[in-house]
Design a protein around this motif. Structure first.
Motif, PDB file in Angstrom:
ATOM      1  N   ARG A 122      29.026  16.541  10.731  1.00 54.08           N
ATOM      2  CA  ARG A 122      29.554  17.901  10.818  1.00 54.08           C
ATOM      3  C   ARG A 122      28.635  18.817  10.032  1.00 54.08           C
ATOM      4  O   ARG A 122      28.429  18.662   8.844  1.00 54.08           O
ATOM      5  CB  ARG A 122      30.969  17.954  10.262  1.00 54.08           C
ATOM      6  N   THR A 123      28.046  19.804  10.705  1.00 53.53           N
ATOM      7  CA  THR A 123      26.932  20.580  10.143  1.00 53.53           C
ATOM      8  C   THR A 123      27.061  22.034  10.543  1.00 53.53           C
ATOM      9  O   THR A 123      27.495  22.350  11.663  1.00 53.53           O
ATOM     10  CB  THR A 123      25.589  20.020  10.669  1.00 53.53           C
ATOM     11  N   GLY A 124      26.665  22.927   9.635  1.00 56.25           N
ATOM     12  CA  GLY A 124      26.652  24.350   9.925  1.00 56.25           C
ATOM     13  C   GLY A 124      25.584  25.075   9.133  1.00 56.25           C
ATOM     14  O   GLY A 124      24.773  24.451   8.435  1.00 56.25           O
ATOM     15  N   ARG A 125      25.591  26.389   9.211  1.00 53.49           N
ATOM     16  CA  ARG A 125      24.546  27.208   8.608  1.00 53.49           C
ATOM     17  C   ARG A 125      24.374  26.887   7.127  1.00 53.49           C
ATOM     18  O   ARG A 125      25.341  26.826   6.372  1.00 53.49           O
ATOM     19  CB  ARG A 125      24.867  28.694   8.790  1.00 53.49           C
ATOM     20  N   GLY A 126      23.129  26.694   6.730  1.00 50.80           N
ATOM     21  CA  GLY A 126      22.805  26.420   5.333  1.00 50.80           C
ATOM     22  C   GLY A 126      22.716  24.954   4.980  1.00 50.80           C
ATOM     23  O   GLY A 126      22.210  24.605   3.913  1.00 50.80           O
ATOM     24  N   ASP A 127      23.206  24.063   5.856  1.00 52.32           N
ATOM     25  CA  ASP A 127      23.117  22.636   5.580  1.00 52.32           C
ATOM     26  C   ASP A 127      21.688  22.150   5.821  1.00 52.32           C
ATOM     27  O   ASP A 127      21.098  22.400   6.884  1.00 52.32           O
ATOM     28  CB  ASP A 127      24.073  21.840   6.468  1.00 52.32           C
ATOM     29  N   CYS A 128      21.145  21.439   4.845  1.00 54.42           N
ATOM     30  CA  CYS A 128      19.820  20.848   4.987  1.00 54.42           C
ATOM     31  C   CYS A 128      19.944  19.556   5.784  1.00 54.42           C
ATOM     32  O   CYS A 128      20.663  18.639   5.374  1.00 54.42           O
ATOM     33  CB  CYS A 128      19.203  20.573   3.610  1.00 54.42           C
ATOM     34  N   VAL A 129      19.251  19.480   6.904  1.00 56.35           N
ATOM     35  CA  VAL A 129      19.355  18.286   7.746  1.00 56.35           C
ATOM     36  C   VAL A 129      18.167  17.341   7.555  1.00 56.35           C
ATOM     37  O   VAL A 129      18.303  16.132   7.733  1.00 56.35           O
ATOM     38  CB  VAL A 129      19.513  18.658   9.231  1.00 56.35           C
ATOM     39  N   PHE A 130      16.998  17.872   7.166  1.00 54.62           N
ATOM     40  CA  PHE A 130      15.839  17.025   6.893  1.00 54.62           C
ATOM     41  C   PHE A 130      15.007  17.639   5.771  1.00 54.62           C
ATOM     42  O   PHE A 130      14.895  18.865   5.671  1.00 54.62           O
ATOM     43  CB  PHE A 130      14.936  16.876   8.129  1.00 54.62           C
ATOM     44  N   VAL A 131      14.427  16.766   4.951  1.00 60.87           N
ATOM     45  CA  VAL A 131      13.424  17.168   3.963  1.00 60.87           C
ATOM     46  C   VAL A 131      12.089  16.587   4.412  1.00 60.87           C
ATOM     47  O   VAL A 131      12.017  15.429   4.848  1.00 60.87           O
ATOM     48  CB  VAL A 131      13.781  16.652   2.555  1.00 60.87           C
ATOM     49  N   ILE A 132      11.043  17.375   4.281  1.00 58.28           N
ATOM     50  CA  ILE A 132       9.728  17.016   4.803  1.00 58.28           C
ATOM     51  C   ILE A 132       8.744  16.778   3.661  1.00 58.28           C
ATOM     52  O   ILE A 132       8.766  17.473   2.636  1.00 58.28           O
ATOM     53  CB  ILE A 132       9.188  18.146   5.722  1.00 58.28           C
ATOM     54  N   GLY A 133       7.872  15.794   3.841  1.00 60.22           N
ATOM     55  CA  GLY A 133       6.772  15.557   2.923  1.00 60.22           C
ATOM     56  C   GLY A 133       5.445  15.645   3.647  1.00 60.22           C
ATOM     57  O   GLY A 133       5.372  15.410   4.855  1.00 60.22           O
ATOM     58  N   ARG A 134       4.397  15.993   2.895  1.00 61.46           N
ATOM     59  CA  ARG A 134       3.048  16.074   3.457  1.00 61.46           C
ATOM     60  C   ARG A 134       2.098  15.317   2.547  1.00 61.46           C
ATOM     61  O   ARG A 134       2.347  15.171   1.351  1.00 61.46           O
ATOM     62  CB  ARG A 134       2.617  17.531   3.596  1.00 61.46           C
ATOM     63  N   ASP A 135       1.015  14.837   3.107  1.00 62.68           N
ATOM     64  CA  ASP A 135       0.070  14.047   2.323  1.00 62.68           C
ATOM     65  C   ASP A 135      -0.434  14.824   1.120  1.00 62.68           C
ATOM     66  O   ASP A 135      -0.811  15.999   1.229  1.00 62.68           O
ATOM     67  CB  ASP A 135      -1.109  13.615   3.194  1.00 62.68           C
TER      68      ASP A 135
ATOM     69  N   GLU B  54       0.851  -1.188   0.000  1.00 64.07           N
ATOM     70  CA  GLU B  54       0.000   0.000   0.000  1.00 64.07           C
ATOM     71  C   GLU B  54       0.886   1.237   0.000  1.00 64.07           C
ATOM     72  O   GLU B  54       1.864   1.322   0.753  1.00 64.07           O
ATOM     73  CB  GLU B  54      -0.916   0.009   1.225  1.00 64.07           C
ATOM     74  N   CYS B  55       0.563   2.190  -0.868  1.00 63.89           N
ATOM     75  CA  CYS B  55       1.425   3.348  -1.095  1.00 63.89           C
ATOM     76  C   CYS B  55       0.788   4.607  -0.511  1.00 63.89           C
ATOM     77  O   CYS B  55      -0.321   4.983  -0.904  1.00 63.89           O
ATOM     78  CB  CYS B  55       1.659   3.511  -2.604  1.00 63.89           C
ATOM     79  N   ARG B  56       1.475   5.229   0.410  1.00 65.44           N
ATOM     80  CA  ARG B  56       1.045   6.533   0.932  1.00 65.44           C
ATOM     81  C   ARG B  56       1.665   7.610   0.050  1.00 65.44           C
ATOM     82  O   ARG B  56       2.886   7.706  -0.060  1.00 65.44           O
ATOM     83  CB  ARG B  56       1.509   6.709   2.375  1.00 65.44           C
ATOM     84  N   VAL B  57       0.834   8.416  -0.583  1.00 61.52           N
ATOM     85  CA  VAL B  57       1.319   9.418  -1.529  1.00 61.52           C
ATOM     86  C   VAL B  57       1.539  10.744  -0.799  1.00 61.52           C
ATOM     87  O   VAL B  57       0.611  11.305  -0.197  1.00 61.52           O
ATOM     88  CB  VAL B  57       0.342   9.609  -2.705  1.00 61.52           C
ATOM     89  N   LEU B  58       2.769  11.234  -0.872  1.00 58.02           N
ATOM     90  CA  LEU B  58       3.151  12.490  -0.242  1.00 58.02           C
ATOM     91  C   LEU B  58       3.602  13.476  -1.305  1.00 58.02           C
ATOM     92  O   LEU B  58       3.936  13.091  -2.424  1.00 58.02           O
ATOM     93  CB  LEU B  58       4.292  12.275   0.754  1.00 58.02           C
ATOM     94  N   ARG B  59       3.633  14.725  -0.944  1.00 64.13           N
ATOM     95  CA  ARG B  59       4.268  15.743  -1.779  1.00 64.13           C
ATOM     96  C   ARG B  59       5.375  16.383  -0.961  1.00 64.13           C
ATOM     97  O   ARG B  59       5.239  16.609   0.250  1.00 64.13           O
ATOM     98  CB  ARG B  59       3.273  16.794  -2.260  1.00 64.13           C
TER      99      ARG B  59
END
Length: 357
Positions: free
Chosen positions: A332-345, A261-266
């Protein structure tokens, strides 16, 4: 088109007939001396780009690609295994396979080509007289996409990111084709399907090339982090076989595994990804993981400072709520680094890339 000229005006050549009715294996040959990228000891060499083509009578055409980015591994493995299994009698139509599309990048184990630092997925439509990566893009758009109805481009997270394994379709330009795109997601059968409004690379990505050529497109994100996800590999192998049967190019699905079963996110727009905002680089401690639900304003990680270990860590918070689709791998992380990408239904054909905060 003669067999030695795969694309109009292309300087890439081959020794096979792309349109022959059989299974063929061989190489496109990317000349290196054209742009003086051959090195001191190889003035007239070429870069071999392996390809496989299987044609058997009338039917749809499908282009299968991996190695668009050279250090994304799952797709390369999936396609190598598939072409060793497929026989002419399995096919009804045409399948063209590029397991190492950006072959110089695959050889160097890099995201981009070592010849010109070219990101193939930002080079379309390419140019026959461009740099090496632009020449590959031109070959794909002018000689391969023009022969097919569908393209499947298998990606993963490279060295710097890890994805929640998912299949991806872009919103078709015609609203009437949305249901067909969603059907392909569900047949592929990953637990997560991502419906995107716009490709990161825009018209210069393979998605843009497919739109120009009227080709249906599906891609994946299958893990990453410089490793190979066993589970993502397994699910995607079965999904690809189901999809090829679904579009009519395989006489039988070659798998008994039903789709999940596939949950479709954007994916939310880039402005709503979660970024580090610390002026000093430190070590990122994630407090959530792939597939977790987060809320707007939630603390999702901490940045610890090794140069001043007595200093309190800085919090990283989510701008919007949703599902964690992708995480940064390097600590190792600093300003401007993307740490997570988010999806929504994804709930409506009217959904846009603008987040409803």
């Amino acid at each position: 088109m003669n067999s030695n000229s795969p694309g109009r005006q292309s300087k890439i050549w081959m020794d096979l007939d792309l349109d022959a009715e059989r299974k063929q294996v061989g190489f496109f040959r990317l000349p290196l001396a054209v742009h003086d990228r051959s090195g001191d000891d190889a003035g007239y060499n070429y870069e071999p780009i392996p390809f496989i083509t299987i044609r058997n009578g009338d039917g749809p055409g499908v282009l299968l690609m991996a190695g668009n980015h050279g250090n994304e591994y799952e797709g390369q493995i999936i396609l190598m295994k598939l072409v060793q299994e497929l026989q002419v009698d399995d096919v009804c139509g045409r399948i063209i396979v590029l397991p190492a599309a950006n072959a110089p990048a695959v050889r160097a184990d890099r995201r981009n080509s070592p010849l010109d630092d070219g990101n193939l997925n930002r080079q379309f439509p390419g140019a026959p007289d461009g740099g090496p990566t632009a020449m590959i893009a031109h070959l794909i758009e002018s000689a391969l996409l023009t022969r097919v109805d569908y393209a499947v481009d298998l990606h993963s997270g490279s060295l710097s990111a890890e994805y929640l394994p998912c299949a991806v379709v872009a919103r078709p330009p015609e609203s009437a084709r949305i249901d067909d795109a969603l059907d392909r997601l569900r047949v592929f059968g990953m637990p997560i399907g991502m419906f995107i409004e716009h490709s990161t690379g825009g018209d210069h990505a393979l998605i843009g090339a497919c739109r120009r050529q009227g080709v249906h497109h599906l891609s994946t994100e299958l893990g990453g982090g410089g490793s190979v996800s066993r589970e993502a590999l397994r699910i995607a192998e079965h999904g690809l076989r189901r999809l090829l049967h679904h579009v009519g190019v395989l006489r039988r699905p070659l798998t008994a595994q039903p789709p999940q079963e596939c949950r479709v996110l954007r994916r939310v727009p880039a402005s709503d990804y979660i970024y580090a905002d610390s002026s000093e680089r430190g070590l990122f401690e994630p407090l959530v993981g792939l597939g977790d639900e987060v809320a707007a304003g939630q603390t999702v990680g901490l940045i610890h400072f090794t140069t001043t270990p007595w200093r309190e860590p800085e919090s990283v918070t989510a701008k919007v709520g949703g599902v964690v689709l992708c995480r940064r791998v390097p600590a190792r992380t600093g300003r401007g680094d993307c740490v997570f990408v988010i999806g929504r239904d994804w709930t409506s054909p009217l959904a846009t890339a603008v987040s409803d905060r």
